[in-house]
Write a protein that holds these residues in place. Structure first.
Motif, PDB file in Angstrom:
ATOM      1  N   ARG A  30       3.666 -15.235  41.928  1.00 41.66           N
ATOM      2  CA  ARG A  30       3.241 -16.154  42.989  1.00 41.66           C
ATOM      3  C   ARG A  30       1.885 -15.763  43.557  1.00 41.66           C
ATOM      4  O   ARG A  30       1.029 -16.617  43.812  1.00 41.66           O
ATOM      5  CB  ARG A  30       4.292 -16.199  44.097  1.00 41.66           C
ATOM      6  CG  ARG A  30       5.504 -17.029  43.751  1.00 41.66           C
ATOM      7  CD  ARG A  30       6.350 -17.334  44.979  1.00 41.66           C
ATOM      8  NE  ARG A  30       6.841 -16.148  45.643  1.00 41.66           N
ATOM      9  CZ  ARG A  30       7.996 -15.542  45.381  1.00 41.66           C
ATOM     10  NH1 ARG A  30       8.786 -16.049  44.441  1.00 41.66           N
ATOM     11  NH2 ARG A  30       8.359 -14.474  46.042  1.00 41.66           N
ATOM     12  N   LEU A  31       1.644 -14.475  43.732  1.00 30.23           N
ATOM     13  CA  LEU A  31       0.362 -14.001  44.234  1.00 30.23           C
ATOM     14  C   LEU A  31      -0.764 -14.348  43.256  1.00 30.23           C
ATOM     15  O   LEU A  31      -1.824 -14.830  43.656  1.00 30.23           O
ATOM     16  CB  LEU A  31       0.406 -12.499  44.483  1.00 30.23           C
ATOM     17  CG  LEU A  31      -0.900 -11.850  44.953  1.00 30.23           C
ATOM     18  CD1 LEU A  31      -1.311 -12.414  46.309  1.00 30.23           C
ATOM     19  CD2 LEU A  31      -0.751 -10.347  45.011  1.00 30.23           C
ATOM     20  N   ALA A  32      -0.530 -14.129  41.979  1.00 30.37           N
ATOM     21  CA  ALA A  32      -1.543 -14.451  40.965  1.00 30.37           C
ATOM     22  C   ALA A  32      -1.836 -15.947  40.950  1.00 30.37           C
ATOM     23  O   ALA A  32      -3.001 -16.365  40.840  1.00 30.37           O
ATOM     24  CB  ALA A  32      -1.078 -13.986  39.589  1.00 30.37           C
ATOM     25  N   MET A  33      -0.811 -16.774  41.098  1.00 32.76           N
ATOM     26  CA  MET A  33      -1.015 -18.229  41.132  1.00 32.76           C
ATOM     27  C   MET A  33      -1.790 -18.649  42.386  1.00 32.76           C
ATOM     28  O   MET A  33      -2.653 -19.519  42.330  1.00 32.76           O
ATOM     29  CB  MET A  33       0.329 -18.972  41.095  1.00 32.76           C
ATOM     30  CG  MET A  33       1.115 -18.799  39.817  1.00 32.76           C
ATOM     31  SD  MET A  33       0.252 -19.483  38.415  1.00 32.76           S
ATOM     32  CE  MET A  33       0.149 -18.023  37.400  1.00 32.76           C
ATOM     33  N   ALA A  34      -1.486 -17.997  43.513  1.00 33.11           N
ATOM     34  CA  ALA A  34      -2.191 -18.324  44.759  1.00 33.11           C
ATOM     35  C   ALA A  34      -3.671 -17.942  44.659  1.00 33.11           C
ATOM     36  O   ALA A  34      -4.552 -18.711  45.070  1.00 33.11           O
ATOM     37  CB  ALA A  34      -1.543 -17.597  45.943  1.00 33.11           C
ATOM     38  N   ILE A  35      -3.956 -16.785  44.102  1.00 37.56           N
ATOM     39  CA  ILE A  35      -5.347 -16.358  43.931  1.00 37.56           C
ATOM     40  C   ILE A  35      -6.079 -17.309  42.989  1.00 37.56           C
ATOM     41  O   ILE A  35      -7.217 -17.691  43.229  1.00 37.56           O
ATOM     42  CB  ILE A  35      -5.420 -14.901  43.432  1.00 37.56           C
ATOM     43  CG1 ILE A  35      -4.934 -13.958  44.527  1.00 37.56           C
ATOM     44  CG2 ILE A  35      -6.835 -14.547  42.979  1.00 37.56           C
ATOM     45  CD1 ILE A  35      -4.750 -12.528  44.073  1.00 37.56           C
ATOM     46  N   ALA A  36      -5.413 -17.703  41.903  1.00 34.26           N
ATOM     47  CA  ALA A  36      -6.024 -18.639  40.962  1.00 34.26           C
ATOM     48  C   ALA A  36      -6.314 -19.978  41.634  1.00 34.26           C
ATOM     49  O   ALA A  36      -7.364 -20.579  41.419  1.00 34.26           O
ATOM     50  CB  ALA A  36      -5.103 -18.842  39.751  1.00 34.26           C
ATOM     51  N   ALA A  37      -5.406 -20.457  42.471  1.00 31.70           N
ATOM     52  CA  ALA A  37      -5.615 -21.728  43.168  1.00 31.70           C
ATOM     53  C   ALA A  37      -6.752 -21.622  44.179  1.00 31.70           C
ATOM     54  O   ALA A  37      -7.575 -22.537  44.291  1.00 31.70           O
ATOM     55  CB  ALA A  37      -4.326 -22.161  43.870  1.00 31.70           C
ATOM     56  N   MET A  38      -6.819 -20.510  44.906  1.00 30.00           N
ATOM     57  CA  MET A  38      -7.857 -20.340  45.917  1.00 30.00           C
ATOM     58  C   MET A  38      -9.250 -20.217  45.300  1.00 30.00           C
ATOM     59  O   MET A  38     -10.242 -20.629  45.894  1.00 30.00           O
ATOM     60  CB  MET A  38      -7.577 -19.095  46.767  1.00 30.00           C
ATOM     61  CG  MET A  38      -6.403 -19.279  47.701  1.00 30.00           C
ATOM     62  SD  MET A  38      -6.011 -17.877  48.806  1.00 30.00           S
ATOM     63  CE  MET A  38      -6.943 -16.534  48.247  1.00 30.00           C
ATOM     64  N   GLU A  42      -8.465 -21.714  36.188  1.00 27.92           N
ATOM     65  CA  GLU A  42      -7.460 -22.379  35.356  1.00 27.92           C
ATOM     66  C   GLU A  42      -6.438 -21.347  34.902  1.00 27.92           C
ATOM     67  O   GLU A  42      -6.796 -20.215  34.562  1.00 27.92           O
ATOM     68  CB  GLU A  42      -8.116 -23.039  34.145  1.00 27.92           C
ATOM     69  CG  GLU A  42      -8.972 -24.230  34.503  1.00 27.92           C
ATOM     70  CD  GLU A  42      -9.463 -24.962  33.260  1.00 27.92           C
ATOM     71  OE1 GLU A  42      -8.799 -24.874  32.209  1.00 27.92           O
ATOM     72  OE2 GLU A  42     -10.508 -25.603  33.371  1.00 27.92           O
ATOM     73  N   VAL A  43      -5.186 -21.732  34.894  1.00 26.48           N
ATOM     74  CA  VAL A  43      -4.106 -20.842  34.489  1.00 26.48           C
ATOM     75  C   VAL A  43      -3.528 -21.363  33.178  1.00 26.48           C
ATOM     76  O   VAL A  43      -3.215 -22.546  33.058  1.00 26.48           O
ATOM     77  CB  VAL A  43      -3.005 -20.774  35.577  1.00 26.48           C
ATOM     78  CG1 VAL A  43      -1.856 -19.898  35.120  1.00 26.48           C
ATOM     79  CG2 VAL A  43      -3.585 -20.278  36.882  1.00 26.48           C
ATOM     80  N   GLU A  44      -3.412 -20.490  32.215  1.00 30.16           N
ATOM     81  CA  GLU A  44      -2.822 -20.839  30.922  1.00 30.16           C
ATOM     82  C   GLU A  44      -1.461 -20.168  30.804  1.00 30.16           C
ATOM     83  O   GLU A  44      -1.255 -19.054  31.277  1.00 30.16           O
ATOM     84  CB  GLU A  44      -3.723 -20.359  29.771  1.00 30.16           C
ATOM     85  CG  GLU A  44      -5.083 -21.004  29.743  1.00 30.16           C
ATOM     86  CD  GLU A  44      -5.059 -22.420  29.191  1.00 30.16           C
ATOM     87  OE1 GLU A  44      -4.144 -22.736  28.395  1.00 30.16           O
ATOM     88  OE2 GLU A  44      -5.947 -23.196  29.554  1.00 30.16           O
ATOM     89  N   HIS A  45      -0.547 -20.849  30.161  1.00 33.33           N
ATOM     90  CA  HIS A  45       0.793 -20.309  29.935  1.00 33.33           C
ATOM     91  C   HIS A  45       1.015 -20.208  28.435  1.00 33.33           C
ATOM     92  O   HIS A  45       0.690 -21.134  27.691  1.00 33.33           O
ATOM     93  CB  HIS A  45       1.856 -21.219  30.558  1.00 33.33           C
ATOM     94  CG  HIS A  45       3.246 -20.858  30.161  1.00 33.33           C
ATOM     95  ND1 HIS A  45       3.902 -19.778  30.700  1.00 33.33           N
ATOM     96  CD2 HIS A  45       4.092 -21.410  29.279  1.00 33.33           C
ATOM     97  CE1 HIS A  45       5.106 -19.710  30.157  1.00 33.33           C
ATOM     98  NE2 HIS A  45       5.237 -20.682  29.293  1.00 33.33           N
ATOM     99  N   VAL A  46       1.546 -19.091  27.992  1.00 33.91           N
ATOM    100  CA  VAL A  46       1.818 -18.898  26.571  1.00 33.91           C
ATOM    101  C   VAL A  46       3.307 -18.654  26.399  1.00 33.91           C
ATOM    102  O   VAL A  46       3.896 -17.831  27.102  1.00 33.91           O
ATOM    103  CB  VAL A  46       1.026 -17.692  26.015  1.00 33.91           C
ATOM    104  CG1 VAL A  46       1.351 -17.463  24.560  1.00 33.91           C
ATOM    105  CG2 VAL A  46      -0.463 -17.904  26.195  1.00 33.91           C
TER     106      VAL A  46
END
Length: 110
Positions: A30-38, A42-46
């Motif tokens: 969740r922290l990584a997603m929040a930092i990416a959004a702020m 772009e976030v990639e999922h594998v």
């Protein structure tokens, strides 16, 4: 169709040693997603399909064929060279495989 091993029949210390494989902590994700959004990243999922089939197992593991497979002579079994779904050691074997692959690509442990 997948062949799934009946890992619940395996005995620790006899059929396998260690089973530990790390998992991502939900708070860290969740922290990584929040930092990416702020930061507008772009976030990639594998998703590694058939991931366990790419991992070699260290132990000698023999299984009987599933129903519907061609019959084997009496006293014979399949000798597994790769991890299969259901094996107790499969997650750990996959972790070791992907970790060494990432290290060879230049990634380091945190």
């Amino acid at each position: 169709a997948r062949v799934v091993v009946q890992g619940f029949r395996q005995r620790q210390g006899v059929d396998y040693g260690e089973t530990y494989a790390p998992v991502a902590n939900a708070t860290v994700v969740r922290l990584a997603m929040a930092i990416a959004a702020m930061t507008d990243l772009e976030v990639e999922h594998v998703d590694f399909t058939q991931a366990f089939l790419n991992a070699k197992i260290e132990e000698d593991l023999y299984v009987t064929p599933p129903p519907g497979a061609p019959p084997l002579p009496p006293g014979k079994a399949w000798h597994l060279l790769r991890a299969l779904y259901g094996c107790m050691q499969s997650p750990r074997a996959w972790h070791k495989t992907i970790r060494s692959l990432l290290a060879s690509a230049g990634f380091q442990d945190a």
